[in-house]
Design a protein around this motif. Structure first.
Motif, PDB file in Angstrom:
ATOM      1  N   GLU A 226       0.836  -1.198   0.000  1.00 24.88           N
ATOM      2  CA  GLU A 226       0.000   0.000   0.000  1.00 24.88           C
ATOM      3  C   GLU A 226       0.871   1.249   0.000  1.00 24.88           C
ATOM      4  O   GLU A 226       1.854   1.351   0.741  1.00 24.88           O
ATOM      5  CB  GLU A 226      -0.923   0.030   1.219  1.00 24.88           C
ATOM      6  CG  GLU A 226      -1.954   1.149   1.142  1.00 24.88           C
ATOM      7  CD  GLU A 226      -2.780   1.306   2.400  1.00 24.88           C
ATOM      8  OE1 GLU A 226      -3.664   2.176   2.390  1.00 24.88           O
ATOM      9  OE2 GLU A 226      -2.530   0.602   3.398  1.00 24.88           O
ATOM     10  N   SER A 227       0.521   2.210  -0.841  1.00 20.72           N
ATOM     11  CA  SER A 227       1.229   3.486  -0.875  1.00 20.72           C
ATOM     12  C   SER A 227       0.317   4.547  -1.465  1.00 20.72           C
ATOM     13  O   SER A 227      -0.714   4.243  -2.083  1.00 20.72           O
ATOM     14  CB  SER A 227       2.510   3.389  -1.712  1.00 20.72           C
ATOM     15  OG  SER A 227       2.206   3.170  -3.074  1.00 20.72           O
ATOM     16  N   ALA A 228       0.695   5.801  -1.259  1.00 21.55           N
ATOM     17  CA  ALA A 228      -0.034   6.937  -1.836  1.00 21.55           C
ATOM     18  C   ALA A 228       0.984   7.955  -2.318  1.00 21.55           C
ATOM     19  O   ALA A 228       2.004   8.184  -1.667  1.00 21.55           O
ATOM     20  CB  ALA A 228      -0.968   7.558  -0.806  1.00 21.55           C
ATOM     21  N   THR A 229       0.718   8.567  -3.466  1.00 17.86           N
ATOM     22  CA  THR A 229       1.542   9.653  -3.975  1.00 17.86           C
ATOM     23  C   THR A 229       0.686  10.906  -4.017  1.00 17.86           C
ATOM     24  O   THR A 229      -0.277  10.981  -4.773  1.00 17.86           O
ATOM     25  CB  THR A 229       2.084   9.342  -5.385  1.00 17.86           C
ATOM     26  OG1 THR A 229       2.885   8.165  -5.332  1.00 17.86           O
ATOM     27  CG2 THR A 229       2.937  10.498  -5.892  1.00 17.86           C
TER      28      THR A 229
ATOM     29  N   VAL B  79      -4.345  12.607  -5.476  1.00 19.85           N
ATOM     30  CA  VAL B  79      -3.598  11.506  -4.865  1.00 19.85           C
ATOM     31  C   VAL B  79      -3.693  10.291  -5.781  1.00 19.85           C
ATOM     32  O   VAL B  79      -4.762   9.980  -6.307  1.00 19.85           O
ATOM     33  CB  VAL B  79      -4.173  11.148  -3.477  1.00 19.85           C
ATOM     34  CG1 VAL B  79      -3.289  10.117  -2.790  1.00 19.85           C
ATOM     35  CG2 VAL B  79      -4.324  12.378  -2.614  1.00 19.85           C
ATOM     36  N   TRP B  80      -2.549   9.616  -5.969  1.00 24.85           N
ATOM     37  CA  TRP B  80      -2.543   8.316  -6.650  1.00 24.85           C
ATOM     38  C   TRP B  80      -2.331   7.252  -5.588  1.00 24.85           C
ATOM     39  O   TRP B  80      -1.386   7.331  -4.799  1.00 24.85           O
ATOM     40  CB  TRP B  80      -1.436   8.244  -7.698  1.00 24.85           C
ATOM     41  CG  TRP B  80      -1.597   9.223  -8.813  1.00 24.85           C
ATOM     42  CD1 TRP B  80      -2.756   9.774  -9.280  1.00 24.85           C
ATOM     43  CD2 TRP B  80      -0.551   9.779  -9.623  1.00 24.85           C
ATOM     44  NE1 TRP B  80      -2.517  10.635 -10.309  1.00 24.85           N
ATOM     45  CE2 TRP B  80      -1.163  10.660 -10.543  1.00 24.85           C
ATOM     46  CE3 TRP B  80       0.839   9.631  -9.655  1.00 24.85           C
ATOM     47  CZ2 TRP B  80      -0.434  11.376 -11.491  1.00 24.85           C
ATOM     48  CZ3 TRP B  80       1.564  10.345 -10.599  1.00 24.85           C
ATOM     49  CH2 TRP B  80       0.928  11.196 -11.507  1.00 24.85           C
ATOM     50  N   VAL B  81      -3.202   6.258  -5.552  1.00 22.49           N
ATOM     51  CA  VAL B  81      -3.125   5.227  -4.509  1.00 22.49           C
ATOM     52  C   VAL B  81      -2.891   3.858  -5.135  1.00 22.49           C
ATOM     53  O   VAL B  81      -3.359   3.565  -6.239  1.00 22.49           O
ATOM     54  CB  VAL B  81      -4.403   5.214  -3.648  1.00 22.49           C
ATOM     55  CG1 VAL B  81      -4.478   6.460  -2.790  1.00 22.49           C
ATOM     56  CG2 VAL B  81      -5.665   5.083  -4.509  1.00 22.49           C
TER      57      VAL B  81
ATOM     58  N   TYR C 108     -11.428   4.003  -0.163  1.00 24.51           N
ATOM     59  CA  TYR C 108     -10.803   4.952   0.761  1.00 24.51           C
ATOM     60  C   TYR C 108     -11.881   5.843   1.361  1.00 24.51           C
ATOM     61  O   TYR C 108     -12.868   6.178   0.703  1.00 24.51           O
ATOM     62  CB  TYR C 108      -9.772   5.824   0.040  1.00 24.51           C
ATOM     63  CG  TYR C 108      -8.536   5.053  -0.360  1.00 24.51           C
ATOM     64  CD1 TYR C 108      -7.370   5.113   0.403  1.00 24.51           C
ATOM     65  CD2 TYR C 108      -8.542   4.237  -1.483  1.00 24.51           C
ATOM     66  CE1 TYR C 108      -6.247   4.380   0.049  1.00 24.51           C
ATOM     67  CE2 TYR C 108      -7.426   3.494  -1.842  1.00 24.51           C
ATOM     68  CZ  TYR C 108      -6.284   3.574  -1.069  1.00 24.51           C
ATOM     69  OH  TYR C 108      -5.181   2.830  -1.414  1.00 24.51           O
TER      70      TYR C 108
ATOM     71  N   ASP D  69      -1.811   3.100  -8.954  1.00 21.48           N
ATOM     72  CA  ASP D  69      -1.944   4.483  -9.415  1.00 21.48           C
ATOM     73  C   ASP D  69      -3.389   4.848  -9.744  1.00 21.48           C
ATOM     74  O   ASP D  69      -3.676   5.478 -10.759  1.00 21.48           O
ATOM     75  CB  ASP D  69      -1.052   4.734 -10.636  1.00 21.48           C
ATOM     76  CG  ASP D  69       0.425   4.764 -10.274  1.00 21.48           C
ATOM     77  OD1 ASP D  69       0.734   4.986  -9.086  1.00 21.48           O
ATOM     78  OD2 ASP D  69       1.260   4.562 -11.168  1.00 21.48           O
TER      79      ASP D  69
ATOM     80  N   SER E 139      -7.446   3.817   3.811  1.00 24.96           N
ATOM     81  CA  SER E 139      -8.011   2.742   3.004  1.00 24.96           C
ATOM     82  C   SER E 139      -8.896   1.827   3.847  1.00 24.96           C
ATOM     83  O   SER E 139      -8.780   1.766   5.071  1.00 24.96           O
ATOM     84  CB  SER E 139      -6.893   1.908   2.369  1.00 24.96           C
ATOM     85  OG  SER E 139      -6.093   1.318   3.379  1.00 24.96           O
TER      86      SER E 139
ATOM     87  N   ILE F 128      -3.254  14.219   3.205  1.00 20.55           N
ATOM     88  CA  ILE F 128      -3.167  14.627   1.801  1.00 20.55           C
ATOM     89  C   ILE F 128      -3.101  16.153   1.708  1.00 20.55           C
ATOM     90  O   ILE F 128      -3.474  16.750   0.708  1.00 20.55           O
ATOM     91  CB  ILE F 128      -4.314  14.048   0.953  1.00 20.55           C
ATOM     92  CG1 ILE F 128      -5.682  14.423   1.522  1.00 20.55           C
ATOM     93  CG2 ILE F 128      -4.201  12.564   0.826  1.00 20.55           C
ATOM     94  CD1 ILE F 128      -6.842  13.944   0.665  1.00 20.55           C
TER      95      ILE F 128
END
Length: 225
Positions: free
Chosen positions: A63-66, A80-82, A105, A184, A200, A224
């Motif tokens: 799991e990550s978020a940009t 945000v890209w998850v 989310y 993404d 999430s 965010i």
């Protein structure tokens, strides 16, 4: 085992989504949205025993978020890209017939979404009393201060009984295991003039010969901006 991989096209990005105000959150482990900020998240796992003895294990990994700045540079917009992967495994009891996996989310504006992960983490007392506006179109949610919204990751199309299109946020699987991976997926947030949080969730509904039950796994909250 039934698996699904979701990789949305980049054109879902919305040109008008702007950078968020850089407000740090003590409960979160993420940075602000002044530049692309990659936020690694720990995922999690839970195991729940149903009434008939069936054991359900739900895990979330990778799991990550940009958090990305936008072109408009207004404090009311965020992008945000998850990414992540969810898996369910069922054992024991009266025998698994299958079920469904629904990843998504929760996004809140000036709300605490809780700090723990797992089955009993919940989403914080503030969220429980907040308004729940629906997700907007084109990969966005629109929320104001004190509001929160759910953002489904999946948008699966199939023909309905009348030949039209039917959309679902759940991936169905048969047997004792299933998984979903997303990469993404774009999540735009509009209208929040203050700090914003997201976290999430994975809802897994399981069918056995004797029981139908839903198990929810919560991820770690992140800022965010």
């Amino acid at each position: 085992m039934s698996n699904i991989n979701i990789r949305p096209r980049r054109e879902l990005r919305i040109a008008t989504i702007a950078a968020a105000a850089a407000v740090a959150l003590g409960l979160c482990s993420a940075g602000t949205a002044n530049a692309d900020t990659v936020v690694p998240l720990p995922g999690g796992a839970i195991t729940k025993t149903l009434a008939d003895g069936t054991e359900v294990t739900v895990t979330m990994t990778d799991e990550s978020a940009t958090v990305s700045p936008s072109m408009g540079s207004t404090p009311l917009h965020r992008n945000v890209w998850v990414s992540g992967s969810a898996k369910v495994e069922i054992s024991g009891g009266s025998g698994a017939e299958g079920g469904s996996i629904e990843p998504g989310y929760i996004v809140g504006c000036q709300l605490a979404l809780g700090g723990e992960t797992g089955a009993d983490a919940g989403i914080g007392a503030e969220w429980k009393g907040a308004a729940e506006p629906a997700a907007g179109g084109a990969g966005t949610v629109s929320i104001g201060p004190g509001e929160a919204a759910s953002f489904p990751i999946l948008d699966l199309e199939e023909a309905d009984d009348f030949g039209g299109e039917s959309h679902s946020g759940e991936h169905s699987f048969e047997g004792a295991s299933g998984s979903v991976t997303w990469a993404d997926s774009t999540m735009g947030v509009e209208g929040c003039a203050g700090y914003a949080q997201a976290r999430s969730y994975v809802n897994v509904t399981v069918d056995t010969e004797n029981v139908m039950s839903t198990v929810t796994l919560w991820g770690q909250p992140f800022s965010i901006g």
